[in-house]
Design an enzyme around this catalytic site. Structure first.
Site, short mmCIF file in Angstrom:
data_model
loop_
_atom_site.label_atom_id
_atom_site.label_comp_id
_atom_site.label_asym_id
_atom_site.label_seq_id
_atom_site.Cartn_x
_atom_site.Cartn_y
_atom_site.Cartn_z
N CYS A 192 -4.55 108.14 126.93
CA CYS A 192 -4.04 108.83 125.74
C CYS A 192 -2.97 109.87 126.10
CB CYS A 192 -5.23 109.47 125.03
SG CYS A 192 -4.84 110.70 123.81
N CYS A 252 -3.63 113.38 124.85
CA CYS A 252 -4.75 113.94 125.63
C CYS A 252 -4.24 114.55 126.94
CB CYS A 252 -5.79 112.87 125.94
SG CYS A 252 -6.58 112.14 124.50
#
Length: 128
Positions: A31, A34
């Site tokens: 991600c 992230c």
């Protein structure tokens, strides 16, 4: 050494039960947002050594992600006295994360529990 704790289904309940203030970052290796949020979260963890900062890898811990209904990552959750007081998807900028931590610190947990009890009572009364 990381200031954050890797949370798994084996240690999650214990961590939340044993600590009155736990921040949880639901994330995954693939991600992009992230990865951007990771250093911001680590910095906040170092700046708040009195709080527990945990990370849940949603790929390695799908049961935890499912249990909390995590739809998108990163999602930040704050648990105080075993009550989730904040949950929001998206990578927060440093200033916003600092603000959210400050707001969560100021919460009157007796008041929060009272509000939850009132909401539950209302919902219970509606079904009758």
């Amino acid at each position: 050494m990381s200031a954050t704790v890797e949370l798994t289904k084996e240690n999650f309940d214990q961590t939340v039960t044993d600590n009155e203030f736990v921040l949880i970052d639901f994330w995954a290796e693939w991600c992009g947002p992230c990865k951007q949020f990771g250093p911001v979260y680590e910095k906040a963890a170092e700046a708040n050594p009195d709080l527990v900062f945990g990370k849940v890898d949603t790929e390695a811990q799908p049961e935890l992600a499912a249990a909390f209904g995590i739809q998108s990552i990163p999602t930040l959750m704050i648990v105080r006295d075993q009550v989730a007081v904040f949950a929001q998807p998206g990578a927060l900028p440093e200033a916003a994360l600092t603000d959210v931590i400050g707001q969560a610190r100021k919460l009157d947990m007796d008041q929060v529990r009272q509000q939850i009890a009132e909401q539950q009572a209302q919902q219970g009364g509606q079904g009758a």
